[in-house]
Design a protein around this motif. Structure first.
Motif, PDB file in Angstrom:
ATOM      1  N   GLY A 168       0.802  -1.215   0.000  1.00 43.12           N
ATOM      2  CA  GLY A 168       0.000   0.000   0.000  1.00 43.12           C
ATOM      3  C   GLY A 168       0.833   1.262   0.000  1.00 43.12           C
ATOM      4  N   THR A 169       0.218   2.357  -0.474  1.00 46.51           N
ATOM      5  CA  THR A 169       0.839   3.684  -0.400  1.00 46.51           C
ATOM      6  C   THR A 169      -0.237   4.692  -0.013  1.00 46.51           C
ATOM      7  OG1 THR A 169       0.395   4.386  -2.688  1.00 46.51           O
ATOM      8  CG2 THR A 169       2.376   3.055  -2.307  1.00 46.51           C
ATOM      9  N   PHE A 170       0.195   5.855   0.450  1.00 46.47           N
ATOM     10  CA  PHE A 170      -0.790   6.875   0.803  1.00 46.47           C
ATOM     11  C   PHE A 170      -1.177   7.748  -0.389  1.00 46.47           C
ATOM     12  CE2 PHE A 170       3.289   8.334   2.871  1.00 46.47           C
ATOM     13  CZ  PHE A 170       3.630   9.340   1.977  1.00 46.47           C
ATOM     14  N   ASN A 172      -1.135   7.735  -5.156  1.00 48.53           N
ATOM     15  CA  ASN A 172      -0.377   7.577  -6.394  1.00 48.53           C
ATOM     16  C   ASN A 172       0.600   8.738  -6.572  1.00 48.53           C
ATOM     17  OD1 ASN A 172      -0.033   6.199  -9.089  1.00 48.53           O
ATOM     18  ND2 ASN A 172      -0.634   8.245  -9.797  1.00 48.53           N
ATOM     19  N   ALA A 173       1.802   8.432  -7.004  1.00 48.84           N
ATOM     20  CA  ALA A 173       2.845   9.421  -7.304  1.00 48.84           C
ATOM     21  C   ALA A 173       3.277  10.204  -6.067  1.00 48.84           C
ATOM     22  CB  ALA A 173       2.391  10.364  -8.406  1.00 48.84           C
ATOM     23  N   THR A 174       3.128   9.613  -4.883  1.00 50.53           N
ATOM     24  CA  THR A 174       3.626  10.215  -3.642  1.00 50.53           C
ATOM     25  C   THR A 174       4.997   9.627  -3.302  1.00 50.53           C
ATOM     26  OG1 THR A 174       2.555   8.494  -2.323  1.00 50.53           O
ATOM     27  CG2 THR A 174       1.275  10.506  -2.756  1.00 50.53           C
ATOM     28  N   THR A 175       5.624  10.165  -2.261  1.00 53.80           N
ATOM     29  CA  THR A 175       6.892   9.606  -1.800  1.00 53.80           C
ATOM     30  C   THR A 175       6.731   8.130  -1.454  1.00 53.80           C
ATOM     31  OG1 THR A 175       7.580  11.755  -0.922  1.00 53.80           O
ATOM     32  CG2 THR A 175       8.732   9.818  -0.079  1.00 53.80           C
ATOM     33  N   SER A 176       5.615   7.796  -0.829  1.00 53.35           N
ATOM     34  CA  SER A 176       5.311   6.410  -0.480  1.00 53.35           C
ATOM     35  C   SER A 176       5.335   5.518  -1.715  1.00 53.35           C
ATOM     36  CB  SER A 176       3.930   6.356   0.190  1.00 53.35           C
ATOM     37  OG  SER A 176       3.536   5.048   0.486  1.00 53.35           O
ATOM     38  N   HIS A 177       4.726   5.977  -2.801  1.00 63.90           N
ATOM     39  CA  HIS A 177       4.667   5.222  -4.051  1.00 63.90           C
ATOM     40  C   HIS A 177       6.052   5.125  -4.693  1.00 63.90           C
ATOM     41  CE1 HIS A 177       2.719   4.821  -8.324  1.00 63.90           C
ATOM     42  NE2 HIS A 177       3.257   3.695  -7.913  1.00 63.90           N
ATOM     43  N   LEU A 178       6.767   6.241  -4.710  1.00 59.69           N
ATOM     44  CA  LEU A 178       8.101   6.243  -5.314  1.00 59.69           C
ATOM     45  C   LEU A 178       9.040   5.293  -4.572  1.00 59.69           C
ATOM     46  CD1 LEU A 178       8.459  10.078  -5.983  1.00 59.69           C
ATOM     47  CD2 LEU A 178       8.377   8.280  -7.723  1.00 59.69           C
ATOM     48  N   TYR A 179       8.985   5.305  -3.253  1.00 57.89           N
ATOM     49  CA  TYR A 179       9.799   4.380  -2.468  1.00 57.89           C
ATOM     50  C   TYR A 179       9.418   2.922  -2.764  1.00 57.89           C
ATOM     51  CZ  TYR A 179      12.348   7.426   0.863  1.00 57.89           C
ATOM     52  OH  TYR A 179      13.222   8.294   1.454  1.00 57.89           O
ATOM     53  N   GLY A 180       8.111   2.663  -2.843  1.00 61.81           N
ATOM     54  CA  GLY A 180       7.660   1.295  -3.094  1.00 61.81           C
ATOM     55  C   GLY A 180       8.137   0.760  -4.431  1.00 61.81           C
ATOM     56  N   GLU A 181       8.020   1.588  -5.473  1.00 58.89           N
ATOM     57  CA  GLU A 181       8.459   1.158  -6.802  1.00 58.89           C
ATOM     58  C   GLU A 181       9.979   1.059  -6.878  1.00 58.89           C
ATOM     59  OE1 GLU A 181       6.372   0.137  -9.418  1.00 58.89           O
ATOM     60  OE2 GLU A 181       5.044   0.160  -7.652  1.00 58.89           O
ATOM     61  N   VAL A 194      -1.216  -0.713  -4.363  1.00 59.87           N
ATOM     62  CA  VAL A 194      -2.584  -0.358  -3.963  1.00 59.87           C
ATOM     63  C   VAL A 194      -2.537   1.045  -3.367  1.00 59.87           C
ATOM     64  CG1 VAL A 194      -4.579  -0.963  -2.551  1.00 59.87           C
ATOM     65  CG2 VAL A 194      -3.082  -2.778  -3.452  1.00 59.87           C
ATOM     66  N   PRO A 195      -2.959   2.067  -4.142  1.00 58.03           N
ATOM     67  CA  PRO A 195      -2.915   3.436  -3.618  1.00 58.03           C
ATOM     68  C   PRO A 195      -4.138   3.765  -2.768  1.00 58.03           C
ATOM     69  CG  PRO A 195      -3.645   3.458  -5.903  1.00 58.03           C
ATOM     70  CD  PRO A 195      -3.351   2.016  -5.564  1.00 58.03           C
ATOM     71  N   TYR A 196      -3.935   4.542  -1.719  1.00 56.40           N
ATOM     72  CA  TYR A 196      -5.027   4.999  -0.849  1.00 56.40           C
ATOM     73  C   TYR A 196      -5.123   6.518  -0.913  1.00 56.40           C
ATOM     74  CZ  TYR A 196      -5.289   0.296   1.107  1.00 56.40           C
ATOM     75  OH  TYR A 196      -5.452  -1.068   1.255  1.00 56.40           O
ATOM     76  N   SER A 213       2.585  -4.771   3.082  1.00 53.46           N
ATOM     77  CA  SER A 213       3.581  -3.820   3.571  1.00 53.46           C
ATOM     78  C   SER A 213       3.268  -2.442   3.023  1.00 53.46           C
ATOM     79  CB  SER A 213       4.992  -4.244   3.130  1.00 53.46           C
ATOM     80  OG  SER A 213       5.082  -4.238   1.714  1.00 53.46           O
ATOM     81  N   ALA A 214       4.001  -1.450   3.530  1.00 53.04           N
ATOM     82  CA  ALA A 214       3.822  -0.083   3.022  1.00 53.04           C
ATOM     83  C   ALA A 214       4.971   0.791   3.486  1.00 53.04           C
ATOM     84  CB  ALA A 214       2.507   0.506   3.500  1.00 53.04           C
TER      85      ALA A 214
END
Length: 335
Positions: A168-170, A172-181, A194-196, A213-214
């Motif tokens: 999960g991320t908080f 799309n295209a957030t720091t959370s998403h960038l770190y995950g990818e 899975v974006p929230y 995880s997230a």
């Protein structure tokens, strides 16, 4: 022989001399104009937060607004202008009067966005002037307590044995998403994004074990980590965090690219007089570095920074390139 001027003539001469004195005084004053910062502030200051009320950015803005109000004995209010992932509020300040009375508290998104979306209504380096970097926002890799993984290596091994599991991320295209990818790329694993819509719903699904995880912001995750409901595996950034001294950085574990991290910083419209920028920067930096400021910021699980406008501008230009590299490496695109 003594001559005595007529009273009317004497009075006229005195008036002329007085007017001449006033004129000379005015000219001397004009040669030393008052600084723009001398009269600042003379009315209400507005801190614009480009996100809804209640989040870490909003809470930090209100904390520092209250402290600035106490110091300067002037009204400082917080106004939430959310929308467009921060773009609406950022643009509002970029187009405001450059007089120091409209101040933006932005997050890292403001320098990530140019690499993530096609076009923005403002240029952060042309339309905004940095004031001070308020704090760093730590991102922590967490798993629900129901998951067996107790290290990043175990998470990666699990992902390789179970491709396609959700992370999960908080947003799309957030720091959370960038770190995950980025983790998927450097660890060569396959996980489903899975974006929230924010950190709160992401945390709810982590607690329910809906996602494996997230990369979550520490401000939101801290209470659940302390309660044992979430397990912290690693943090982003160059150094371990005071709040999680036993949790290693991603870099320590051999995963590069996670050194660049999130932050919160103040901006004013471009064209704001330098004296006003410096006065505002100096006062905010003083508040941030004060015992009360440090305690308040650390209570939000943020890392106090402060510093000059020039230091913040250097950080902006450095981080802008680093985030552009991460975006290029991961292929993440904004909406």
């Amino acid at each position: 022989m003594n001559y005595h001027w007529p009273v009317s003539v004497a009075r006229a001469a005195t008036a002329v001399a007085l007017l001449a004195s006033i004129a000379v005084t005015a000219l001397c004053g004009a040669s030393h104009p008052a600084s723009a910062a001398d009269a600042y502030p003379s009315r209400r200051i507005t801190f614009v937060v480009p996100y809804p009320a209640g989040g870490a950015t909003d809470v930090l803005a209100r904390l520092l607004a209250n402290k600035l109000q106490e110091a300067w004995k002037t009204t400082v209010v917080v106004e939430n202008k959310s929308g467009g992932g921060g773009v609406v509020g950022n643009d509002y300040v970029a187009k405001a009067q450059p007089d120091g009375y409209t101040v933006l508290l932005a997050i890292t998104q403001i320098i990530q966005a140019p690499s993530l979306v096609g076009k923005l209504p403002y240029d952060v380096f042309k339309d905004l002037t940095p004031v001070t970097q308020a704090a760093l926002s730590t991102i922590v890799l967490v798993v629900p307590e129901q998951q067996p993984m107790k290290s990043v290596k175990e998470l990666i091994d699990y992902a390789k044995a179970n491709p396609g599991k959700p992370y999960g991320t908080f947003g799309n295209a957030t720091t959370s998403h960038l770190y995950g990818e980025l983790l998927k790329k450097v660890a060569d694993i396959d996980m489903t994004h899975v974006p929230y819509r924010g950190s709160a719903p992401l945390t709810n699904d982590l607690l329910a074990n809906t996602v494996t995880s997230a990369f979550q912001d520490l401000t939101t995750a801290s209470a659940q980590i302390k309660a044992g409901k979430l397990r912290a595996l690693a943090v982003g950034g160059e150094k371990r965090r005071k709040a999680l001294p036993d949790v290693p950085t991603m870099g320590e574990l051999g995963y590069p690219g996670f050194e660049v991290e999130g932050w919160l910083g103040f901006f004013v419209p471009a064209g704001t007089p330098k004296e006003i920028v410096t006065k505002l920067s100096d006062e905010l930096a003083r508040i941030i570095a004060s015992p009360e400021g440090i305690a308040g910021i650390e209570a939000l699980s943020l890392v106090p920074v402060g510093g000059s406008a020039e230091a913040f501008e250097q950080a902006l230009r450095r981080d802008s390139q680093k985030w552009a590299d991460v975006v290029k490496a991961t292929g993440v695109r904004g909406e």
